[in-house]
Design an enzyme around this catalytic site. Structure first.
Site, PDB file in Angstrom:
ATOM      1  N   ARG A 127      16.042  11.096 -58.903  1.00 29.07           N
ATOM      2  CA  ARG A 127      17.034  12.163 -59.004  1.00 29.07           C
ATOM      3  C   ARG A 127      17.997  12.145 -57.823  1.00 29.07           C
ATOM      4  O   ARG A 127      19.205  12.324 -57.989  1.00 29.07           O
ATOM      5  CB  ARG A 127      16.329  13.518 -59.095  1.00 29.07           C
ATOM      6  N   LYS A 136      39.008  20.240 -49.030  1.00 29.21           N
ATOM      7  CA  LYS A 136      38.311  21.025 -50.052  1.00 29.21           C
ATOM      8  C   LYS A 136      37.102  20.236 -50.544  1.00 29.21           C
ATOM      9  O   LYS A 136      37.075  19.684 -51.639  1.00 29.21           O
ATOM     10  CB  LYS A 136      39.257  21.373 -51.194  1.00 29.21           C
ATOM     11  N   LYS A 152      49.831  26.595 -40.954  1.00 30.76           N
ATOM     12  CA  LYS A 152      50.007  27.187 -42.278  1.00 30.76           C
ATOM     13  C   LYS A 152      50.641  28.570 -42.143  1.00 30.76           C
ATOM     14  O   LYS A 152      50.924  29.032 -41.030  1.00 30.76           O
ATOM     15  CB  LYS A 152      48.654  27.246 -42.999  1.00 30.76           C
ATOM     16  N   GLU A 170      53.003  23.208 -42.795  1.00 29.41           N
ATOM     17  CA  GLU A 170      53.161  23.585 -44.193  1.00 29.41           C
ATOM     18  C   GLU A 170      54.398  24.464 -44.325  1.00 29.41           C
ATOM     19  O   GLU A 170      54.504  25.500 -43.669  1.00 29.41           O
ATOM     20  CB  GLU A 170      51.919  24.343 -44.679  1.00 29.41           C
ATOM     21  N   ASP A 217      54.835  22.767 -49.765  1.00 33.43           N
ATOM     22  CA  ASP A 217      53.814  23.464 -50.543  1.00 33.43           C
ATOM     23  C   ASP A 217      54.365  24.094 -51.817  1.00 33.43           C
ATOM     24  O   ASP A 217      55.300  24.909 -51.766  1.00 33.43           O
ATOM     25  CB  ASP A 217      53.168  24.542 -49.664  1.00 33.43           C
TER      26      ASP A 217
END
Length: 282
Positions: free
Chosen positions: A103, A138, A170, A198, A219
């Site tokens: 597994r 991510k 950001k 960004e 963006d």
């Protein structure tokens, strides 16, 4: 074993993954109860999907950890594109050990091959545009280096590995700093060499560049807006399109002239490859 992934400890990963499966008692109670200690199995790992392979040496390490004398014939290499029904690996050894490791080995190859396969689909979609595909941060916690390895097997390039190797300014950073230019200036004053900014509107581009940005992330811009932004930047720094990119939209985005297109779903939501392992007693 020739696997070399910066920041990844293969032995530690295998030990931790098996410990998670075997619990505090370190036992596979089903195999112990059902399979004689001296039984031997042979098996073939194969794919039911057409895939880009990733994780084979890690799978091999799981089997060797539980049966040092296992015989393994690895039939494909990571990064290789194979059709459905292709055999990936043959194994022969202790039945209990192979069942216990199965597994963990499959989970790893299924997950990483799924990422590599989706990545290659995006890479193929933008072939000839001149744009390069990037992954993102991510990733599943604890699996970043492996997932980013898988995107490389799919022929993407890695974006930042973490918060340490480049600044990415950001909207929240800009809001606290009081403006794009001020945020970039503070990063430069801190001695940071790579400063990604960004921008979500074209009017932020010149202040970012004037303050010393080395890379612009454009963006959630439409292709016409992206094309104008690329023209305005004029090659002064690399440009990156990001936000909501899909297989259906990526080519029109890449054709705007951006240097990069980044896609979070490569690691965030790639489906696992359909890979199995069938054993027979010998």
């Amino acid at each position: 074993m020739s696997l070399s992934i910066p920041g990844f400890n293969l032995d530690a990963f295998v030990a931790a993954t098996l410990a998670e499966d075997l619990g505090s008692e370190g036992r596979d109670v089903t195999s112990e109860a059902v399979i004689p200690a001296d039984a031997r199995f042979a098996g073939v790992m194969d794919t039911r999907d057409a895939i880009v392979v990733a994780g084979m040496e890690i799978a091999e390490a799981f089997f060797r950890a539980l049966d040092p004398d296992v015989r393994i014939d690895r039939l494909v290499d990571d990064g290789q594109q194979v059709p459905s029904s292709a055999d990936l690996m043959r194994v022969e050894g202790s039945a209990r050990a192979l069942l216990t490791a199965e597994r963990s080995a499959l989970n790893t190859v299924q997950h990483l091959s799924g990422i590599a396969t989706l990545t290659r689909a995006y890479v193929d979609r933008i072939r000839g545009t001149g744009a390069t595909l990037l992954d993102t941060r991510k990733t599943i916690p604890g699996l970043r280096v492996l997932e980013k390895y898988a995107t490389r097997m799919g022929r993407a390039e890695n974006h930042r590995m973490g918060l340490w190797d480049a600044a990415m300014i950001k909207d929240n950073h800009v809001a606290v700093a009081g403006g794009v230019g001020e945020a970039v200036s503070r990063a430069r004053a801190a001695g940071i060499a790579r400063i990604i900014v960004e921008v979500d509107s074209v009017d932020q581009i010149e202040p970012a560049l004037a303050a010393g940005a080395t890379h612009l992330l454009l963006d959630n811009m439409t292709p016409p807006v992206l094309r104008g932004a690329v023209t305005l930047v004029g090659g002064r720094v690399p440009t990156e399109a990001s936000g909501g990119v899909t297989l259906e939209t990526i080519r029109s985005i890449a054709e705007t002239g951006v240097t990069y297109v980044s896609v979070g779903r490569l690691t965030q939501s790639a489906p696992a490859a359909d890979i199995g392992l069938d054993f027979v007693a010998i």
